[in-house]
Scaffold this motif. Structure first.
Motif, PDB file in Angstrom:
ATOM      1  N   ASP A 244       0.883  -1.147  -0.075  1.00  0.00           N
ATOM      2  CA  ASP A 244       0.177  -0.015  -0.305  1.00  0.00           C
ATOM      3  C   ASP A 244       0.811   1.144  -0.110  1.00  0.00           C
ATOM      4  O   ASP A 244       0.542   2.090  -0.041  1.00  0.00           O
ATOM      5  N   TYR A 245       2.004   1.325   0.495  1.00  0.00           N
ATOM      6  CA  TYR A 245       3.199   2.282  -0.139  1.00  0.00           C
ATOM      7  C   TYR A 245       4.483   1.891  -0.622  1.00  0.00           C
ATOM      8  O   TYR A 245       4.652   0.264  -0.549  1.00  0.00           O
ATOM      9  N   GLY A 246       5.360   2.981  -1.063  1.00  0.00           N
ATOM     10  CA  GLY A 246       6.639   3.225  -1.398  1.00  0.00           C
ATOM     11  C   GLY A 246       7.661   2.866   0.240  1.00  0.00           C
ATOM     12  O   GLY A 246       7.979   2.067   0.536  1.00  0.00           O
ATOM     13  N   GLU A 247       8.256   3.748  -0.369  1.00  0.00           N
ATOM     14  CA  GLU A 247       9.289   3.515   1.262  1.00  0.00           C
ATOM     15  C   GLU A 247       8.098   4.095   2.079  1.00  0.00           C
ATOM     16  O   GLU A 247       7.172   4.328   2.300  1.00  0.00           O
ATOM     17  N   LEU A 248      10.036   4.017   3.832  1.00  0.00           N
ATOM     18  CA  LEU A 248       9.052   3.845   5.130  1.00  0.00           C
ATOM     19  C   LEU A 248       8.967   4.833   5.530  1.00  0.00           C
ATOM     20  O   LEU A 248       8.251   4.965   6.379  1.00  0.00           O
ATOM     21  N   ILE A 249       9.554   5.561   4.738  1.00  0.00           N
ATOM     22  CA  ILE A 249       9.572   7.713   4.916  1.00  0.00           C
ATOM     23  C   ILE A 249       8.233   8.159   4.758  1.00  0.00           C
ATOM     24  O   ILE A 249       7.188   8.962   5.455  1.00  0.00           O
ATOM     25  N   GLU A 250       7.537   7.167   3.662  1.00  0.00           N
ATOM     26  CA  GLU A 250       6.324   7.392   3.899  1.00  0.00           C
ATOM     27  C   GLU A 250       4.790   7.223   5.341  1.00  0.00           C
ATOM     28  O   GLU A 250       3.571   7.669   5.404  1.00  0.00           O
ATOM     29  N   LEU A 251       5.666   6.248   5.834  1.00  0.00           N
ATOM     30  CA  LEU A 251       4.669   6.008   7.402  1.00  0.00           C
ATOM     31  C   LEU A 251       4.912   7.025   8.205  1.00  0.00           C
ATOM     32  O   LEU A 251       3.639   7.757   8.835  1.00  0.00           O
ATOM     33  N   LYS A 252       6.543   8.004   8.026  1.00  0.00           N
ATOM     34  CA  LYS A 252       6.505   9.038   9.151  1.00  0.00           C
ATOM     35  C   LYS A 252       5.612  10.183   8.449  1.00  0.00           C
ATOM     36  O   LYS A 252       4.530  11.477   9.336  1.00  0.00           O
ATOM     37  N   ARG A 253       5.493  10.235   7.041  1.00  0.00           N
ATOM     38  CA  ARG A 253       4.912  11.394   6.726  1.00  0.00           C
ATOM     39  C   ARG A 253       2.856  11.495   7.249  1.00  0.00           C
ATOM     40  O   ARG A 253       2.519  12.215   7.284  1.00  0.00           O
ATOM     41  N   ALA A 254       3.166  10.395   6.382  1.00  0.00           N
ATOM     42  CA  ALA A 254       1.599   9.787   7.707  1.00  0.00           C
ATOM     43  C   ALA A 254       0.982   9.930   9.054  1.00  0.00           C
ATOM     44  O   ALA A 254      -0.150  10.552   9.169  1.00  0.00           O
ATOM     45  N   CYS A 255       1.776   9.748   9.618  1.00  0.00           N
ATOM     46  CA  CYS A 255       1.303  10.246  10.733  1.00  0.00           C
ATOM     47  C   CYS A 255       1.682  11.908  11.167  1.00  0.00           C
ATOM     48  O   CYS A 255       0.734  12.468  11.349  1.00  0.00           O
ATOM     49  N   GLU A 256       2.797  12.536  10.442  1.00  0.00           N
ATOM     50  CA  GLU A 256       2.622  13.781  10.560  1.00  0.00           C
ATOM     51  C   GLU A 256       0.939  14.847   9.856  1.00  0.00           C
ATOM     52  O   GLU A 256       0.627  14.908  10.420  1.00  0.00           O
ATOM     53  N   TYR A 257       0.290  13.783   8.689  1.00  0.00           N
ATOM     54  CA  TYR A 257      -0.635  14.179   8.123  1.00  0.00           C
ATOM     55  C   TYR A 257      -1.580  14.525   9.175  1.00  0.00           C
ATOM     56  O   TYR A 257      -2.258  15.363   9.423  1.00  0.00           O
ATOM     57  N   LEU A 258      -1.413  12.748   9.713  1.00  0.00           N
ATOM     58  CA  LEU A 258      -2.847  12.583  11.036  1.00  0.00           C
ATOM     59  C   LEU A 258      -2.265  13.994  12.327  1.00  0.00           C
ATOM     60  O   LEU A 258      -3.320  14.375  12.612  1.00  0.00           O
ATOM     61  N   GLN A 259      -0.877  13.702  12.333  1.00  0.00           N
ATOM     62  CA  GLN A 259      -1.126  15.061  13.648  1.00  0.00           C
ATOM     63  C   GLN A 259      -0.928  16.305  13.451  1.00  0.00           C
ATOM     64  O   GLN A 259      -1.929  16.964  13.791  1.00  0.00           O
ATOM     65  N   GLU A 260      -1.598  16.600  12.030  1.00  0.00           N
ATOM     66  CA  GLU A 260      -1.629  18.201  11.980  1.00  0.00           C
ATOM     67  C   GLU A 260      -3.402  18.202  11.519  1.00  0.00           C
ATOM     68  O   GLU A 260      -3.513  19.854  12.865  1.00  0.00           O
ATOM     69  N   ILE A 261      -4.305  17.347  11.622  1.00  0.00           N
ATOM     70  CA  ILE A 261      -5.442  16.972  11.736  1.00  0.00           C
ATOM     71  C   ILE A 261      -5.905  17.721  13.281  1.00  0.00           C
ATOM     72  O   ILE A 261      -6.768  17.921  13.528  1.00  0.00           O
ATOM     73  N   LEU A 262      -5.027  16.693  13.585  1.00  0.00           N
ATOM     74  CA  LEU A 262      -5.199  16.947  15.653  1.00  0.00           C
ATOM     75  C   LEU A 262      -5.029  17.999  15.839  1.00  0.00           C
ATOM     76  O   LEU A 262      -6.131  18.280  16.834  1.00  0.00           O
ATOM     77  N   TYR A 263      -4.010  18.425  15.549  1.00  0.00           N
ATOM     78  CA  TYR A 263      -3.783  19.902  15.865  1.00  0.00           C
ATOM     79  C   TYR A 263      -4.669  20.393  15.517  1.00  0.00           C
ATOM     80  O   TYR A 263      -5.298  21.489  16.078  1.00  0.00           O
ATOM     81  N   LYS A 264      -5.381  20.965  14.791  1.00  0.00           N
ATOM     82  CA  LYS A 264      -6.010  21.556  13.512  1.00  0.00           C
ATOM     83  C   LYS A 264      -7.248  21.826  15.035  1.00  0.00           C
ATOM     84  O   LYS A 264      -8.065  22.925  14.957  1.00  0.00           O
ATOM     85  N   ILE A 265      -8.122  20.442  15.712  1.00  0.00           N
ATOM     86  CA  ILE A 265      -8.623  20.411  15.809  1.00  0.00           C
ATOM     87  C   ILE A 265      -8.590  20.339  16.737  1.00  0.00           C
ATOM     88  O   ILE A 265      -9.985  20.256  18.130  1.00  0.00           O
ATOM     89  N   GLN A 266      -7.835  19.737  17.673  1.00  0.00           N
ATOM     90  CA  GLN A 266      -8.245  19.567  19.083  1.00  0.00           C
ATOM     91  C   GLN A 266      -7.082  20.936  19.685  1.00  0.00           C
ATOM     92  O   GLN A 266      -7.213  21.038  20.924  1.00  0.00           O
TER      93      GLN A 266
END
Length: 266
Positions: A244-266
């Motif tokens: 479902d993804y290529g490089e392992l670094i994409e996992l970190k970027r996915a985490c950062e993406y969700l963290q940005e949404i959490l920051y916006k909401i919380q």
């Protein structure tokens, strides 16, 4: 809420002892350990994971459930006894890792008849689940039933019916499995409500292919707001498959993406 990753996302990419080290190196803070073989259900393996995980907090454990979990419901006493002996190793491993939750699938609804609601024996199912719950709780680990299209909690209503027999049962919301079951995640979220202990997240493209959060069209902001509404304050654990993804670094970027949404909401 916080963001984490399940080591299931690294299954067939690297072994678990390397997976926890990799996630820690990527800056991931929280994880679910997906134990995948009988050799990994032993406390000695958990000691290795503990040594390798660094600062990674282990929220929960998960196993390759068809190896063990359906047999916990078996009526043959020898089969049941052997299954509990293996579960003992899983629970002692959870203790070593500091995991407080066990993500549980239960039985396997592979046959057509097993998927028919009229064939569900909730009295028997509830009796077995209560025994499994009490066994896990003896190790300080809470049993959490996950909605899975092909397993025990394959449709809304099942969780509520089982909780009639196991009032302390917690739930795991998996948005991918909800989609596969054809119900969407909202009925499961509403049913589990304040009893959700873990959330498994992934994204999906317009063509239906699963991908990492931020790479598809799934509305994570609405999901998170609905989780806030029921008082959920646990982890959003990314659970994807190796293709479902290529490089392992994409996992970190996915985490950062969700963290940005959490920051916006919380």
């Amino acid at each position: 809420m916080r963001v984490g990753v399940s080591t299931a996302s690294l299954f067939l990419r690297c072994d678990n002892e390397d997976a926890v080290q990799t996630l820690d190196g990527l800056g991931v803070q929280t994880a679910e350990v997906f134990l995948t073989s009988f050799g990994e259900y032993k406390p000695s393996f958990a000691e290795l994971l503990k040594e390798r995980k660094g600062g990674l907090d282990i929220h929960s454990v998960h196993i390759l459930n068809t190896q063990l979990e359906p047999q916990l419901f078996n009526r043959h006493p020898r089969v049941e006894r052997d299954s509990y002996e293996i579960l003992d190793g899983v629970m002692r491993s959870a203790q070593i890792l500091g995991a407080k939750y066990y993500t549980f699938h239960g039985g396997a609804r592979f046959k057509k008849a097993s998927r028919d609601p009229k064939n569900d024996n909730f009295a028997r199912l509830g009796e077995c689940m209560a025994k499994i719950f009490d066994f896990c709780l003896g190790y300080g680990v809470t049993l959490c039933l996950e909605n899975v299209e092909w397993s025990t909690y394959n449709r809304p209503e099942v969780f509520s019916r089982i909780r009639e027999y196991v009032p302390q049962l917690k739930g795991v919301l998996d948005v991918k499995q909800a989609r596969l079951a054809g119900h969407g995640y909202l009925p499961y979220l509403q049913e589990m409500g304040e009893n959700i202990a873990t959330v498994h997240v992934s994204d999906v493209r317009e063509n239906g292919k699963m991908c990492l959060p931020g790479q598809g069209i799934f509305d994570f902001e609405t999901l998170i707001r609905r989780l806030v509404d029921v008082g959920y304050d646990g982890p959003l654990l990314i659970e994807a498959y190796k293709d479902d993804y290529g490089e392992l670094i994409e996992l970190k970027r996915a985490c950062e993406y969700l963290q940005e949404i959490l920051y916006k909401i919380q």
